[in-house]
Design a protein around this motif. Structure first.
Motif, PDB file in Angstrom:
ATOM      1  N   PHE A 186       0.784  -1.198   0.235  1.00  0.00           N
ATOM      2  CA  PHE A 186       0.040  -0.085   0.020  1.00  0.00           C
ATOM      3  C   PHE A 186       0.684   1.067   0.046  1.00  0.00           C
ATOM      4  O   PHE A 186       0.827   2.306  -0.639  1.00  0.00           O
ATOM      5  CB  PHE A 186      -1.019  -0.068   1.149  1.00  0.00           C
ATOM      6  N   VAL A 187       1.976   1.275   0.789  1.00  0.00           N
ATOM      7  CA  VAL A 187       2.653   2.338   0.890  1.00  0.00           C
ATOM      8  C   VAL A 187       3.797   2.575  -0.024  1.00  0.00           C
ATOM      9  O   VAL A 187       4.035   3.529  -0.628  1.00  0.00           O
ATOM     10  CB  VAL A 187       3.289   2.514   2.286  1.00  0.00           C
ATOM     11  N   ARG A 188       4.492   1.569  -0.322  1.00  0.00           N
ATOM     12  CA  ARG A 188       5.539   1.498  -1.364  1.00  0.00           C
ATOM     13  C   ARG A 188       5.206   1.620  -2.713  1.00  0.00           C
ATOM     14  O   ARG A 188       5.702   2.552  -3.684  1.00  0.00           O
ATOM     15  CB  ARG A 188       6.283   0.111  -1.317  1.00  0.00           C
ATOM     16  N   TRP A 189       3.746   1.319  -3.072  1.00  0.00           N
ATOM     17  CA  TRP A 189       3.121   1.644  -4.420  1.00  0.00           C
ATOM     18  C   TRP A 189       3.013   3.263  -4.717  1.00  0.00           C
ATOM     19  O   TRP A 189       3.259   3.656  -5.709  1.00  0.00           O
ATOM     20  CB  TRP A 189       1.678   0.884  -4.409  1.00  0.00           C
ATOM     21  N   ALA A 190       2.851   3.946  -3.524  1.00  0.00           N
ATOM     22  CA  ALA A 190       2.746   5.344  -3.566  1.00  0.00           C
ATOM     23  C   ALA A 190       4.053   6.081  -3.993  1.00  0.00           C
ATOM     24  O   ALA A 190       3.951   6.984  -4.568  1.00  0.00           O
ATOM     25  CB  ALA A 190       2.058   5.735  -2.258  1.00  0.00           C
ATOM     26  N   PHE A 191       5.102   5.467  -3.342  1.00  0.00           N
ATOM     27  CA  PHE A 191       6.465   6.013  -3.515  1.00  0.00           C
ATOM     28  C   PHE A 191       6.853   5.712  -5.273  1.00  0.00           C
ATOM     29  O   PHE A 191       7.249   6.705  -5.785  1.00  0.00           O
ATOM     30  CB  PHE A 191       7.519   5.170  -2.713  1.00  0.00           C
ATOM     31  N   ASP A 192       6.612   4.471  -5.670  1.00  0.00           N
ATOM     32  CA  ASP A 192       6.802   4.294  -6.963  1.00  0.00           C
ATOM     33  C   ASP A 192       6.028   5.166  -7.784  1.00  0.00           C
ATOM     34  O   ASP A 192       6.458   5.561  -8.751  1.00  0.00           O
ATOM     35  CB  ASP A 192       6.614   2.771  -7.298  1.00  0.00           C
ATOM     36  N   PHE A 193       4.709   5.251  -7.731  1.00  0.00           N
ATOM     37  CA  PHE A 193       3.656   6.287  -8.161  1.00  0.00           C
ATOM     38  C   PHE A 193       4.304   7.773  -8.292  1.00  0.00           C
ATOM     39  O   PHE A 193       4.541   8.514  -9.316  1.00  0.00           O
ATOM     40  CB  PHE A 193       2.479   6.330  -7.622  1.00  0.00           C
ATOM     41  N   TYR A 194       4.859   8.295  -7.165  1.00  0.00           N
ATOM     42  CA  TYR A 194       5.491   9.616  -6.987  1.00  0.00           C
ATOM     43  C   TYR A 194       6.706   9.543  -8.038  1.00  0.00           C
ATOM     44  O   TYR A 194       6.973  10.578  -8.888  1.00  0.00           O
ATOM     45  CB  TYR A 194       5.990   9.936  -5.757  1.00  0.00           C
ATOM     46  N   SER A 195       7.474   8.497  -8.156  1.00  0.00           N
ATOM     47  CA  SER A 195       8.800   8.411  -8.793  1.00  0.00           C
ATOM     48  C   SER A 195       8.582   8.532 -10.302  1.00  0.00           C
ATOM     49  O   SER A 195       9.018   9.264 -11.175  1.00  0.00           O
ATOM     50  CB  SER A 195       9.759   7.449  -8.623  1.00  0.00           C
ATOM     51  N   TYR A 196       7.404   7.722 -10.820  1.00  0.00           N
ATOM     52  CA  TYR A 196       6.934   7.997 -12.110  1.00  0.00           C
ATOM     53  C   TYR A 196       6.568   9.311 -12.536  1.00  0.00           C
ATOM     54  O   TYR A 196       7.069   9.850 -13.656  1.00  0.00           O
ATOM     55  CB  TYR A 196       5.751   6.867 -12.186  1.00  0.00           C
ATOM     56  N   HIS A 197       5.703   9.915 -11.691  1.00  0.00           N
ATOM     57  CA  HIS A 197       5.027  11.313 -12.238  1.00  0.00           C
ATOM     58  C   HIS A 197       6.359  12.396 -11.902  1.00  0.00           C
ATOM     59  O   HIS A 197       6.553  13.149 -12.694  1.00  0.00           O
ATOM     60  CB  HIS A 197       4.007  11.836 -11.298  1.00  0.00           C
ATOM     61  N   SER A 198       7.171  12.161 -10.973  1.00  0.00           N
ATOM     62  CA  SER A 198       8.358  13.054 -10.866  1.00  0.00           C
ATOM     63  C   SER A 198       9.446  13.258 -12.224  1.00  0.00           C
ATOM     64  O   SER A 198       9.648  14.058 -12.612  1.00  0.00           O
ATOM     65  CB  SER A 198       9.049  12.778  -9.640  1.00  0.00           C
ATOM     66  N   THR A 199       9.656  11.787 -12.554  1.00  0.00           N
ATOM     67  CA  THR A 199      10.255  11.707 -13.929  1.00  0.00           C
ATOM     68  C   THR A 199       9.570  12.321 -15.058  1.00  0.00           C
ATOM     69  O   THR A 199      10.598  13.042 -15.803  1.00  0.00           O
ATOM     70  CB  THR A 199      10.612  10.190 -14.025  1.00  0.00           C
ATOM     71  N   ALA A 200       8.396  12.172 -14.912  1.00  0.00           N
ATOM     72  CA  ALA A 200       7.635  12.521 -16.186  1.00  0.00           C
ATOM     73  C   ALA A 200       7.884  14.215 -16.299  1.00  0.00           C
ATOM     74  O   ALA A 200       7.785  14.854 -17.331  1.00  0.00           O
ATOM     75  CB  ALA A 200       6.160  11.828 -16.097  1.00  0.00           C
ATOM     76  N   ARG A 201       7.601  14.500 -14.889  1.00  0.00           N
ATOM     77  CA  ARG A 201       7.653  16.116 -15.015  1.00  0.00           C
ATOM     78  C   ARG A 201       8.822  16.669 -15.120  1.00  0.00           C
ATOM     79  O   ARG A 201       9.050  17.908 -16.158  1.00  0.00           O
ATOM     80  CB  ARG A 201       7.454  16.657 -13.388  1.00  0.00           C
ATOM     81  N   ARG A 202      10.055  16.027 -14.910  1.00  0.00           N
ATOM     82  CA  ARG A 202      11.307  16.636 -15.456  1.00  0.00           C
ATOM     83  C   ARG A 202      11.435  16.572 -16.975  1.00  0.00           C
ATOM     84  O   ARG A 202      11.943  17.328 -17.624  1.00  0.00           O
ATOM     85  CB  ARG A 202      12.386  15.944 -14.709  1.00  0.00           C
ATOM     86  N   THR A 203      10.987  15.336 -17.423  1.00  0.00           N
ATOM     87  CA  THR A 203      11.240  15.166 -19.224  1.00  0.00           C
ATOM     88  C   THR A 203      10.330  16.340 -19.644  1.00  0.00           C
ATOM     89  O   THR A 203      10.631  16.780 -20.678  1.00  0.00           O
ATOM     90  CB  THR A 203      10.379  13.803 -19.387  1.00  0.00           C
ATOM     91  N   ARG A 204       9.132  16.495 -19.159  1.00  0.00           N
ATOM     92  CA  ARG A 204       8.073  17.685 -19.647  1.00  0.00           C
ATOM     93  C   ARG A 204       8.880  18.993 -19.597  1.00  0.00           C
ATOM     94  O   ARG A 204       8.743  19.761 -20.426  1.00  0.00           O
ATOM     95  CB  ARG A 204       6.914  17.575 -18.886  1.00  0.00           C
ATOM     96  N   ALA A 205       9.437  19.236 -18.387  1.00  0.00           N
ATOM     97  CA  ALA A 205      10.173  20.656 -18.194  1.00  0.00           C
ATOM     98  C   ALA A 205      11.070  20.728 -19.046  1.00  0.00           C
ATOM     99  O   ALA A 205      11.380  21.808 -19.964  1.00  0.00           O
ATOM    100  CB  ALA A 205      10.452  20.758 -16.844  1.00  0.00           C
ATOM    101  N   ALA A 206      11.980  19.626 -19.541  1.00  0.00           N
ATOM    102  CA  ALA A 206      12.923  19.930 -20.478  1.00  0.00           C
ATOM    103  C   ALA A 206      12.494  20.250 -21.840  1.00  0.00           C
ATOM    104  O   ALA A 206      13.051  21.112 -22.645  1.00  0.00           O
ATOM    105  CB  ALA A 206      14.076  18.627 -20.586  1.00  0.00           C
ATOM    106  N   ALA A 207      11.416  19.503 -22.202  1.00  0.00           N
ATOM    107  CA  ALA A 207      10.785  19.519 -23.473  1.00  0.00           C
ATOM    108  C   ALA A 207      10.086  20.767 -23.887  1.00  0.00           C
ATOM    109  O   ALA A 207      10.218  21.610 -24.661  1.00  0.00           O
ATOM    110  CB  ALA A 207       9.571  18.473 -23.620  1.00  0.00           C
ATOM    111  N   GLU A 208       9.406  21.448 -22.767  1.00  0.00           N
ATOM    112  CA  GLU A 208       8.840  22.740 -22.506  1.00  0.00           C
ATOM    113  C   GLU A 208       9.651  23.771 -22.734  1.00  0.00           C
ATOM    114  O   GLU A 208       9.556  24.816 -23.293  1.00  0.00           O
ATOM    115  CB  GLU A 208       7.982  22.884 -21.444  1.00  0.00           C
ATOM    116  N   THR A 209      11.157  23.668 -22.233  1.00  0.00           N
ATOM    117  CA  THR A 209      11.971  24.678 -22.186  1.00  0.00           C
ATOM    118  C   THR A 209      12.497  24.742 -23.650  1.00  0.00           C
ATOM    119  O   THR A 209      12.674  25.836 -24.273  1.00  0.00           O
ATOM    120  CB  THR A 209      13.157  24.242 -21.488  1.00  0.00           C
ATOM    121  N   ILE A 210      12.682  23.504 -24.237  1.00  0.00           N
ATOM    122  CA  ILE A 210      13.298  23.638 -25.760  1.00  0.00           C
ATOM    123  C   ILE A 210      12.121  24.074 -26.786  1.00  0.00           C
ATOM    124  O   ILE A 210      12.262  25.069 -27.395  1.00  0.00           O
ATOM    125  CB  ILE A 210      13.505  22.192 -26.294  1.00  0.00           C
ATOM    126  N   SER A 211      10.819  23.634 -26.471  1.00  0.00           N
ATOM    127  CA  SER A 211       9.716  24.395 -27.231  1.00  0.00           C
ATOM    128  C   SER A 211       9.659  25.848 -27.032  1.00  0.00           C
ATOM    129  O   SER A 211       9.355  26.446 -28.059  1.00  0.00           O
ATOM    130  CB  SER A 211       8.481  23.516 -26.950  1.00  0.00           C
TER     131      SER A 211
END
Length: 716
Positions: free
Chosen positions: A417-442
């Motif tokens: 229950f708790v560990r699933w939430a940490f993996d979920f956070y990591s997925y979205h945090s990584t996605a945010r960094r990728t989006r931020a890099a793409a938005e900077t270029i765009s």
């Protein structure tokens, strides 16, 4: 101690004298600020194993009282009255709770003179309350003595234990009168900034081990002053970058868990997922995740924040309001967060396929030292609401010692229950960094598009104003401009796609290297076992095969070193001034498979020469491209050399020069090589198949990184 012998006849021995003004120098001028002086006295209470310290402000007084170890008459004389005593530095830890001592210079007590003109000390020893004492110091009187060895305090023994305020049975009270400053709200905020890290988060303060408890109470101040003080004491917990809240309700029937993830900028995500066993009925948690690098809000130092969360962080579990000691703190990794980091895991094993991209999910999984969370369960509720037929092995149950939960199906659900939430956070945090890099270029590309369109419109407006003979040349220029703009748009789109592909390839390569590491370890063990089992003729026949396997393992292991800068947070995320010689030696060693036997000569570089501030991973990107380009340029040359040397100019600027014995290039057109996709060196298909050459963006990356670090790169 015997007096030293005279060096010759006629000499007499004279002792040093110490001016009483040194008291003021050591106390007032070394401390500098009233809130620092008061904080030093509170830290003395912490070092004395106090659990409570009360700071009481009066009309013309400040009293700091604690329930610590206290002092006897002899301890006061031998330690408190001895200026510059080193007992804290020598002892290192406190006697009762073995806390690391905060003071070491032996002048903290002298800071009291910065606050007021008189001081009264009362103390009751923890180990022998009958040895109570009281002392009075008048600082002005001490200054007037002239000599420091004549200055002192009036001390007497006291009977009984009721000489301390707040019903403390042992400890020390220091009352300062004749105050020198009017305390402001800002000073109270600064005081909290000096002391916040001594106190555990309030939510766990009453439940953690006694040695870690320390509560500072501020009394006799206005509500606004108290608010300023308390807001600063909570600043560390307020610096979260993400918050996750989770609930399980009626879990045995629904097998369902719900979480809500919120980032500090307001971005939110929710999820509902199934528990594997359906054995947990009710639970909830609240977890804060922190970024302990860069500037921290509230003026908190990164070093203090890291120590604080290492000590008090982690994910704590409460059973019906009772804290289970085994969970929480930096040493209890019940969610296997540290295990994931130590094994370089990058892919979640519990998230659904849709949340498991090829590049991995766990790049942003936090360590225990970046987390503070509380999980609340009720083992009594779990047993009371369970069906009579439910076996105990499925129920959440505490061990007899009340230290930890029994490792059964319900506990497995809680952990999931708790560990699933940490993996979920990591997925979205990584996605945010990728989006931020793409938005900077765009945004950069879009800004250029906007400016170019403005130029085109202004040029079209000129057509009605220029002489007739210039209309046709202007229209031709506009046509060429639009063709160039369209070509640039196509190139920009290609660059976006390539950057996305490179990012994915980078994440995938890290995953590949992790898997390769595991296979190499396994293969090495198998080779050892095979080598040990072979004897006689059989051994001779397979000796060459075993030798080849060992050579392959060694080569593969060396290849992994090329990715080493991306595995470690220290190399990847923390900029610093790196020494040129050491850095180049390490890089050359890591890049040995790409250098194909070519030595990198760096002996002529001064050991103290440093690169501009940057990460090791960043400089790795620079020199890997430079060295590989040099190797490619030397493919057909008989003598292969790469030499690095430093050169200073008349203005004191330093150049780092990298030279090779390759085919060379046209210096007049060399700037073109720093543009994306520009390539001059032509390689045969056979050479390219062997891994030589690239996509034409290596030098673009090199210049981009160099300029980010404040330096330039050119061919000479």
């Amino acid at each position: 101690m015997a007096q030293a012998a005279a060096p010759a006849e006629g000499y007499s021995y004279v002792n040093f004298t110490i001016d009483a003004e040194l008291l003021r120098e050591l106390g007032e001028r070394l401390v500098g600020k009233p809130y620092v002086a008061l904080a030093e006295l509170v830290k003395n209470a912490y070092d004395a194993d106090a659990i409570r310290c009360v700071i009481q402000f009066g009309p013309d007084s400040i009293e700091i009282a604690d329930n610590g170890n206290g002092m006897s008459h002899s301890e006061f004389v031998g330690k408190w009255m001895r200026i510059g005593s080193t007992h804290k530095r020598e002892e290192r830890i406190s006697p009762q709770f073995e806390r690391p001592l905060t003071g070491s210079k032996g002048i903290g007590r002298l800071s009291a003179q910065f606050l007021g003109s008189q001081i009264e000390v009362r103390s009751v020893p923890r180990t022998n309350p009958s040895r109570s004492m009281q002392a009075n110091v008048d600082w002005q009187e001490s200054y007037q003595k002239g000599s420091l060895v004549e200055a002192g305090a009036w001390v007497k023994d006291r009977a009984g234990t009721k000489i301390l305020p707040h019903k403390f049975q042992h400890g020390t009270s220091i009352r300062i009168t004749g105050l020198k400053d009017r305390w402001t709200s800002e000073m109270f905020r600064e005081l909290a900034g000096e002391l916040w890290f001594l106190q555990p988060p309030r939510i766990v303060a009453a439940d953690i081990d006694v040695a870690s408890r320390f509560n500072i109470e501020l009394k006799g101040v206005s509500e606004s002053d108290l608010e300023q003080y308390e807001s600063q004491t909570k600043a560390a917990l307020g610096n979260w970058i993400a918050r996750i809240r989770g609930t399980v309700e009626n879990g045995r029937a629904s097998r369902e868990a719900k979480i809500r993830l919120e980032f500090s900028d307001g971005e939110k995500h929710t999820a509902t997922y199934s528990l594997p066993n359906g054995a947990l009925d009710q639970a909830r948690f609240d977890v804060l995740i922190f970024k302990l690098s860069g500037r921290q809000a509230g003026g908190i130092s990164v070093e203090d924040a890291r120590k604080y969360f290492k000590r008090f962080g982690g994910v704590h579990i409460y059973d019906s309001g009772f804290r289970l000691p085994y969970y929480g703190g930096g040493e209890h990794d019940w969610l296997s967060l540290e295990v994931a980091h130590s094994h370089r895991l990058i892919q979640s094993q519990i998230l659904p396929e849709a949340l498991r991209p090829e590049g991995g999910t766990l790049q942003d999984l936090p360590t225990l030292a970046r987390v503070f969370g509380v999980v609340r369960v009720s083992t009594s509720h779990e047993s009371q609401t369970a069906d009579a037929k439910t076996p105990p092995s499925r129920l959440l149950t505490v061990q007899v010692t009340r230290d930890k939960l029994i490792d059964n199906l319900a506990y497995a659900d809680l952990e999931y229950f708790v560990r699933w939430a940490f993996d979920f956070y990591s997925y979205h945090s990584t996605a945010r960094r990728t989006r931020a890099a793409a938005e900077t270029i765009s945004s950069f590309v879009d800004a250029i598009d906007t400016r170019l369109e403005t130029v085109r419109l202004q040029a079209m407006a000129l057509k009605s104003k220029v002489p007739a003979k210039l209309v046709e040349p202007l229209e031709q220029a506009l046509d060429r401009f639009e063709e160039a703009q369209e070509k640039r748009r196509i190139e920009a789109d290609a660059e976006r796609v390539l950057l996305g592909a490179l990012a994915t390839a980078g994440m995938g390569s890290v995953a590949l290297q992790h898997e390769l590491a595991k296979e190499l370890i396994s293969l090495t063990e198998q080779i050892k076992a095979l080598d040990a089992q072979l004897v006689g003729e059989e051994r001779e026949e397979t000796k060459e095969a075993v030798r080849s396997l060992k050579k392959w393992v060694k080569t593969a292991s060396q290849t992994r070193l090329m990715f080493a800068p991306f595995f470690h947070v220290e190399d990847r995320d923390r900029p610093k001034r790196l020494r040129v010689g050491r850095t180049l030696k390490r890089l050359a060693s890591n890049l040995a498979p790409l250098l194909r036997g070519t030595e990198v000569e760096i002996d002529d570089i001064d050991d103290n020469l440093q690169l501009p501030k940057g990460t090791f991973a960043g400089w790795n990107a620079v020199f890997q491209n430079i060295f590989v380009n040099a190797v490619n340029a030397m493919l057909e040359t008989p003598q292969k050399r790469i030499r690095c040397r430093a050169q200073s100019d008349s203005k004191g600027r330093v150049r780092l020069i990298v030279e090779d014995t390759g085919v060379g290039l046209d210096i007049d057109s060399s700037e073109e090589l720093f543009r994306p996709f520009a390539r001059k060196l032509e390689l045969s298909e056979e050479r390219q198949a062997l891994g030589f050459g690239g996509m034409g963006i290596g030098l673009t990356i090199v210049r981009m990184v160099c300029r980010t670090y404040g330096c330039e790169i050119h061919f000479i």
